[in-house]
Scaffold this motif. Structure first.
Motif, short mmCIF file in Angstrom:
data_model
loop_
_atom_site.label_atom_id
_atom_site.label_comp_id
_atom_site.label_asym_id
_atom_site.label_seq_id
_atom_site.Cartn_x
_atom_site.Cartn_y
_atom_site.Cartn_z
N SER A 101 0.84 -1.20 0.00
CA SER A 101 0.00 0.00 0.00
C SER A 101 0.87 1.25 0.00
CB SER A 101 -0.93 -0.01 1.21
OG SER A 101 -0.20 -0.03 2.43
N ALA A 102 1.97 1.23 0.77
CA ALA A 102 2.88 2.38 0.77
C ALA A 102 3.52 2.55 -0.60
CB ALA A 102 3.96 2.19 1.84
N PHE A 103 3.94 1.46 -1.22
CA PHE A 103 4.57 1.53 -2.53
C PHE A 103 3.58 2.00 -3.59
CE2 PHE A 103 5.60 -0.59 -6.58
CZ PHE A 103 6.86 -0.07 -6.81
N TYR A 104 2.36 1.50 -3.54
CA TYR A 104 1.35 1.85 -4.54
C TYR A 104 1.02 3.35 -4.47
CZ TYR A 104 -2.69 1.08 -7.59
OH TYR A 104 -3.57 1.11 -8.64
N GLY A 105 0.89 3.87 -3.25
CA GLY A 105 0.63 5.29 -3.10
C GLY A 105 1.81 6.14 -3.50
N MET A 106 3.00 5.63 -3.25
CA MET A 106 4.22 6.37 -3.57
C MET A 106 4.38 6.61 -5.06
SD MET A 106 7.78 5.49 -1.78
CE MET A 106 7.19 3.83 -1.54
N GLN A 107 3.98 5.64 -5.86
CA GLN A 107 4.15 5.78 -7.30
C GLN A 107 3.33 6.94 -7.87
OE1 GLN A 107 5.38 2.02 -9.58
NE2 GLN A 107 3.56 1.42 -8.49
N TYR A 108 2.22 7.25 -7.19
CA TYR A 108 1.46 8.43 -7.60
C TYR A 108 2.18 9.70 -7.17
CZ TYR A 108 -2.59 5.56 -8.79
OH TYR A 108 -3.43 4.65 -9.37
N SER A 109 2.66 9.73 -5.94
CA SER A 109 3.30 10.94 -5.43
C SER A 109 4.61 11.23 -6.14
CB SER A 109 3.56 10.80 -3.92
OG SER A 109 4.46 9.75 -3.66
N LEU A 110 5.24 10.20 -6.73
CA LEU A 110 6.49 10.39 -7.44
C LEU A 110 6.30 10.55 -8.94
CD1 LEU A 110 8.71 7.74 -5.61
CD2 LEU A 110 8.70 10.21 -5.28
N ALA A 111 5.05 10.77 -9.36
CA ALA A 111 4.78 10.96 -10.79
C ALA A 111 5.52 12.19 -11.29
CB ALA A 111 3.27 11.12 -11.02
N PRO A 112 5.95 12.17 -12.55
CA PRO A 112 6.71 13.30 -13.09
C PRO A 112 5.93 14.61 -12.98
CG PRO A 112 6.78 11.43 -14.57
CD PRO A 112 5.78 11.09 -13.52
N ASP A 113 6.64 15.69 -12.74
CA ASP A 113 6.04 17.01 -12.64
C ASP A 113 5.75 17.53 -14.03
OD1 ASP A 113 5.24 19.57 -12.13
OD2 ASP A 113 6.98 20.13 -10.92
N ILE A 114 4.47 17.64 -14.39
CA ILE A 114 4.13 18.05 -15.75
C ILE A 114 4.48 19.50 -16.02
CG2 ILE A 114 2.31 16.34 -16.03
CD1 ILE A 114 0.27 18.38 -15.32
N ALA A 115 4.72 20.28 -14.96
CA ALA A 115 5.16 21.65 -15.18
C ALA A 115 6.57 21.70 -15.74
CB ALA A 115 5.11 22.43 -13.87
N LYS A 116 7.33 20.62 -15.52
CA LYS A 116 8.71 20.56 -15.99
C LYS A 116 8.85 19.55 -17.12
CE LYS A 116 10.43 21.71 -11.38
NZ LYS A 116 11.25 21.27 -10.23
N ASP A 117 7.75 19.30 -17.82
CA ASP A 117 7.75 18.32 -18.90
C ASP A 117 8.59 18.84 -20.05
OD1 ASP A 117 7.28 16.37 -20.71
OD2 ASP A 117 5.13 16.69 -20.88
N GLU A 118 9.74 18.23 -20.28
CA GLU A 118 10.63 18.68 -21.33
C GLU A 118 10.17 18.19 -22.71
OE1 GLU A 118 14.47 17.33 -20.26
OE2 GLU A 118 14.62 18.60 -18.46
N GLY A 119 9.16 17.37 -22.75
CA GLY A 119 8.69 16.85 -24.02
C GLY A 119 7.51 17.60 -24.57
N GLY A 120 7.22 18.78 -24.08
CA GLY A 120 6.09 19.56 -24.57
C GLY A 120 6.22 21.01 -24.17
N LYS A 121 5.13 21.72 -24.32
CA LYS A 121 5.07 23.13 -23.94
C LYS A 121 4.12 23.29 -22.76
CE LYS A 121 7.79 24.52 -27.25
NZ LYS A 121 7.33 25.33 -28.39
N ALA A 122 4.38 24.31 -21.94
CA ALA A 122 3.57 24.52 -20.74
C ALA A 122 2.14 24.92 -21.09
CB ALA A 122 4.21 25.57 -19.85
N PHE A 123 1.94 25.54 -22.27
CA PHE A 123 0.61 25.97 -22.71
C PHE A 123 0.40 25.50 -24.14
CE2 PHE A 123 1.68 28.77 -19.28
CZ PHE A 123 0.48 29.09 -18.67
N SER A 124 -0.74 24.84 -24.36
CA SER A 124 -1.08 24.38 -25.71
C SER A 124 -2.59 24.47 -25.90
CB SER A 124 -0.59 22.95 -25.94
OG SER A 124 -1.19 22.05 -25.01
N LEU A 125 -2.99 24.86 -27.12
CA LEU A 125 -4.41 24.95 -27.46
C LEU A 125 -4.63 24.40 -28.86
CD1 LEU A 125 -3.42 28.07 -26.26
CD2 LEU A 125 -5.89 28.14 -25.89
N HIS A 126 -5.78 23.79 -29.07
CA HIS A 126 -6.18 23.41 -30.42
C HIS A 126 -7.69 23.57 -30.53
CE1 HIS A 126 -7.70 19.11 -29.71
NE2 HIS A 126 -7.34 19.54 -28.52
#
Length: 699
Positions: free
Chosen positions: A300-325
Motif C-alpha cells: 500500500s505504501a509503494f502503490y501510493g508512492m508511485q502516484y506521489s512520485l509521478a513526473p512534474d508536468i510543469a517541468k515536462d521537457e517533451g512539450g510546452k507549458a501551454f497548448s491549445l487546439h
C-alpha cells in the motif's frame, strides 16, 4: 454468594483481559469504520474513476486489512478464553451447568464487543476528520478537497461489528461445550505439536512464494502477448501458492532446529529451541497473518508512492507549458489576446508558435479484446480520423529538427513512452482525405516525442513529409482543420492566475463547433449518421470553468500544465491518502497482534519459567529464553513480509510494461526506507512487549 457476585469479583481480578479484548474490538472497528467513512465519502468517490484500478486496489487492500483486524481480534479472544478457562472449570466442578455458563459468557462477550464496537463507530468520525486534516497539511487544500464523510461508511463498520459479535459468540460457545472439565482446565497447557517437518519443506516454500508472485504478476501479460488470451480473474488464485509457501516456510522455521548438527549447542539451547514447537500450529498461523499484514503495509505504501512520485508536468521537457487546439472555423482567442493577458499578469511569453493541422481518415492495425476474452489483432479500415501535421510545421511548434522520407510517417508519442498493448505506434498503413476521398499508402518511420501534440489526437498524432502533407490535404475543407497554439512562459510555477484567466477567455469563445466529448470524432459521427446509427460520443458537456471535469471530458480542452498540476495533485493526494491510511491500519493491527502474541507466550509458559527457577535457572538465563522466543515472533514475519512486499512491488512494475522506469526505481528505493521504518516500529513494540511479558513471569 451468587454467581453474579462471584463473576464480579473475578472480573476485577481479570480486568486486564477484559480491557485487552475490548481494546482490540474497539481498535478494529475504529480503523475499519474511519477508513470506510473517508473512502465512501463524496470527496473520494468523486475523484476515483468508476471501475478504475485504484478503486479496485484500495478495496482489495481494505478487505485484506479487515480480515487481518478480524483475525487479531479473534486471537485476542483466544487469550481471553485461556484466562477464563480455570474459573469456568471451577464453576463446572461446583455444579454449574454448561448452559448457564454459556449464557454468562455470551452475555459478557456481547457486552464487551457491543460497547467497544459502539465506541469505535462513534470515535470513527472525529478520527477520520483528524486524519484528513493532517493529510491536508501535505496536499492541496481546496474547497473540492474539503472533508465530507459518507454515511455509507458506517455500513462496513456495523457489518464488521455484527460479524465480530457472532464469531466471538461461536468461539465462546465452542469453548464452553468442550467434552469435559479437564479439557477446560487444561486449555492453558494444551500443546499444538506438529508431525516431523522434512528438511525439503523450507526450500519448497521459498520456491512456492517466488513462483506464486512471478506467475500472478506475469502470467496475465504473458498470456495476452504470446497467446492473445485474456485470463479471467480466477487466475489470481495463483497467489495462494505464495500463501502456501509462506505457511511452509514459517512451519519449517518454527518446528525445525538448525542446531541438531551441533549436539553440544543444541542441548545447551534445548529449552529455547523446543519452547515454540509446543505451540507450533498456533505460532505458524499467527505469523502467517502478520506476514500478510506486513505485505499489505509495504505494498500500500509503494502503490501510493508511485502516484506521489509521478513526473512534474510543469517541468515536462517533451512539450510546452501551454497548448491549445480548436476548429479553424471557430473564432478563438488570438496571439494578441494571449500577449495582452500575459502583460496583465507580468508573464513573459517564450517560444510562441502557431500552426494548423488536419484530421485525416486512417486505416490501422490494433489489438482488441473479444467477448470470449481473447486478444485479436484487427484492421480498422477508414474507421476514424487522426490529427496530422507537416514536418516543417512540427519543427516550428516543437523545436525539433525532423526529416521524414516521402511515403512514410512518424508517430508522435509522449516523453518516456512505452508502447501500449492495444495501440501500436506502427499500426497505420493508409490515410485518406475525407472530402476528396484520395488515399495514400504510408509506412512507419519511427516516433517523435512531443507530449503536447500527442494529447490532441487518438490513438496518436502523426507527422508527414511536407510534400505528402500538401498532397493529401489538397481541397480539404476547413471543417476538418484545426488551429494549434504552443508557448511557454518564463515563470511556469507562478502562472496559475494567468492560466485561469486565459482558460476563461478560451471557454467564452467556444461555440457548438468545439463543444464535444473527449472521444468525439467528426468522421465517425458522419459514418454513423450515414447508416442511421446513433453515435455514442455525440453529446455535449457543461462549457463552464466551474465544471470540474471540463479539462478531462472535453475534446478541445487546452493543455495548461499549471492547471493540470492542481487537478493531478488532487487526484494524487486522494490516492496517497487512501494508501497511507491502509498502511496505518495494517501497521496498527500488526503492532497489536504481535504484542498480544508476546503476552500470550509469557502467560502460557508461566509454570515452565517457574519450574526453571526452582531448578536453579538464574534471572539472566530465563530472560534470555523469553527474549529468544519473542524475537522470533517479530523477526521471522518481518523479514518474510517485507521481502515479499518488495519482490511483489518489483514484479508488478516490471511485468506491467517489461521495464522499471525511473520513478519506479525511486519508489523501490523509498520502499526500502519504509521497510526500515516498519522494522523500527516492530522493534519498539518488541521492546515494550519484552517489558510487559517479563512481569507475567515475575522476572
Amino acid at each position: 454468594m451468587t454467581m453474579n457476585k462471584l463473576c464480579g469479583k473475578l472480573r476485577k481480578n481479570d480486568r486486564g483481559q477484559y480491557l485487552l479484548l475490548g481494546f482490540c474490538s474497539f481498535l478494529s472497528v475504529l480503523l475499519i469504520t474511519s477508513f470506510a467513512l473517508m473512502y465512501f465519502g463524496p470527496t473520494v468517490q468523486n475523484f476515483l474513476p468508476e471501475g478504475g484500478d485504484t478503486r479496485k486496489m484500495a478495496a482489495l487492500l481494505f478487505v485484506v486489512t479487515a480480515i487481518g483486524c478480524f483475525i487479531f481480534t479473534i486471537y485476542a479472544s483466544n487469550l481471553f478464553f485461556r484466562y477464563k478457562a480455570r474459573e469456568y472449570g471451577i464453576f463446572m466442578a461446583l455444579g454449574f451447568s454448561k448452559k448457564s455458563l454459556e449464557k454468562l459468557l455470551f452475555r459478557e462477550l456481547s457486552l464487551i464487543t457491543a460497547a467497544s464496537s459502539l465506541l469505535g463507530l462513534i470515535c470513527a468520525i472525529p478520527v477520520s476528520y483528524f486524519i484528513w486534516k493532517v493529510f491536508e497539511l501535505f496536499i492541496i487544500s481546496t474547497e473540492q478537497m474539503s472533508y465530507h464523510f459518507g454515511s455509507l461508511g458506517f455500513v462496513p463498520g456495523i457489518i464488521f461489528s455484527i460479524v465480530l459479535v457472532l464469531m466471538l459468540g461461536a468461539v465462546g460457545k465452542r469453548f464452553i461445550r468442550k467434552s469435559s472439565i479437564m479439557d477446560i482446565l487444561r486449555t492453558q497447557h494444551k500443546s499444538e505439536m506438529v508431525k516431523e517437518i522434512k528438511p525439503w519443506i523450507f526450500p519448497t516454500g521459498i520456491v512456492f512464494i517466488v513462483v506464486g508472485i512471478i506467475l500472478g504478476t506475469g502470467l496475465p501479460q504473458f498470456s495476452a502477448r504470446v497467446f492473445g488470451f485474456h485470463l479471467p480473474g480466477i487466475v489470481n488464485l495463483i497467489y495462494l501458492l505464495s500463501v502456501a509457501g509462506i505457511y511452509m516456510v514459517l512451519l519449517s522455521i518454527v518446528s525445525q532446529s538448525r542446531l541438531k548438527k551441533n549436539k553440544e549447542k543444541y542441548y545447551k539451547n534445548l529449552v529455547s529451541v523446543s519452547l515454540m514447537r509446543f505451540t507450533a500450529k498456533a505460532a505458524t498461523r499467527n505469523m502467517c497473518v502478520i506476514v500478510l499484514l506486513i505485505f499489505v503495509c509495504c505494498f500500500s505504501a509503494f502503490y501510493g508512492m508511485q502516484y506521489s512520485l509521478a513526473p512534474d508536468i510543469a517541468k515536462d521537457e517533451g512539450g510546452k507549458a501551454f497548448s491549445l487546439h480548436s476548429p479553424v472555423l471557430e473564432k478563438q482567442i488570438t496571439k494578441k489576446d494571449i500577449y495582452e493577458t500575459a502583460a496583465e499578469y507580468d508573464m513573459d511569453i517564450t517560444e510562441f508558435a502557431e500552426s494548423d493541422a488536419a484530421n485525416l481518415v486512417i486505416s490501422y492495425h490494433s489489438v482488441d479484446l473479444t467477448d470470449d476474452d481473447r486478444y485479436v489483432e484487427k484492421y480498422d479500415k477508414d474507421k476514424k480520423s487522426a490529427l496530422f501535421i507537416s514536418a516543417s510545421d512540427f519543427k516550428k511548434v516543437s523545436g525539433q529538427d525532423v526529416k521524414i522520407r516521402s511515403g512514410t510517417y512518424k508517430t508522435v508519442v509522449p516523453v518516456d513512452f512505452k508502447e501500449n498493448f492495444f495501440d501500436k505506434t506502427d499500426g497505420l498503413d493508409k490515410i485518406k482525405n475525407p472530402d476528396s476521398r484520395k488515399f495514400m499508402d504510408v509506412k512507419f518511420d519511427g516516433t517523435l516525442e512531443f507530449s503536447s501534440f500527442y494529447s490532441m489526437s487518438t490513438p496518436f498524432a502523426y507527422v508527414l513529409d511536407d510534400a505528402d502533407y500538401e498532397k493529401i490535404t489538397e481541397n480539404l475543407s476547413d471543417i476538418y482543420r484545426e488551429n494549434l497554439v504552443f508557448f511557454n512562459v518564463a515563470d511556469v510555477n507562478n502562472s496559475y492566475d494567468f492560466a485561469k484567466d486565459l482558460l476563461e477567455q478560451y471557454v467564452v469563445n467556444c461555440t457548438e463547433l468545439s463543444n464535444h466529448l473527449g472521444y468525439w470524432d467528426l468522421w465517425e459521427e458522419k459514418q454513423a449518421q450515414a447508416v442511421g446509427e446513433e453515435y455514442g460520443y455525440s453529446g455535449t458537456i457543461d462549457m463552464t470553468t466551474e465544471n470540474d471535469l471540463l479539462l478531462s471530458d472535453w475534446k478541445y480542452a487546452p493543455g495548461f500544465n499549471i492547471i493540470l498540476i492542481q487537478d493531478q495533485m488532487q487526484l494524487i493526494s486522494v490516492y496517497v491518502m487512501l494508501c497511507l491510511y491502509i498502511f496505518i491500519i495494517s501497521l496498527a493491527a500488526i503492532s497489536v497482534m504481535t504484542y498480544v502474541r508476546s503476552i500470550s507466550v509469557a502467560a502460557d509458559n508461566y509454570e515452565l519459567f517457574a519450574s526453571l527457577e526452582r531448578l536453579g535457572a538464574d534471572r539472566q538465563y530465563r530472560r534470555k529464553i523469553l527474549k529468544n522466543q519473542l524475537s522470533k515472533i517479530f523477526q521471522y514475519p518481518a523479514a518474510i513480509g517485507c521481502g515479499i512486499g518488495f519482490i511483489f512491488s518489483f514484479a508488478m512494475d516490471f511485468f506491467n510494461d517489461g521495464r522499471i522506469a525511473e520513478t519506479e526505481v525511486i519508489a523501490l528505493i523509498v520502499l526500502g526506507g519504509i521497510i526500515l521504518m516498519i522494522a523500527a516500529v516492530l522493534f519498539a513494540v518488541y521492546k515494550y512487549s519484552i517489558k510487559k511479558a517479563m512481569t507475567k513471569i515475575l522476572l
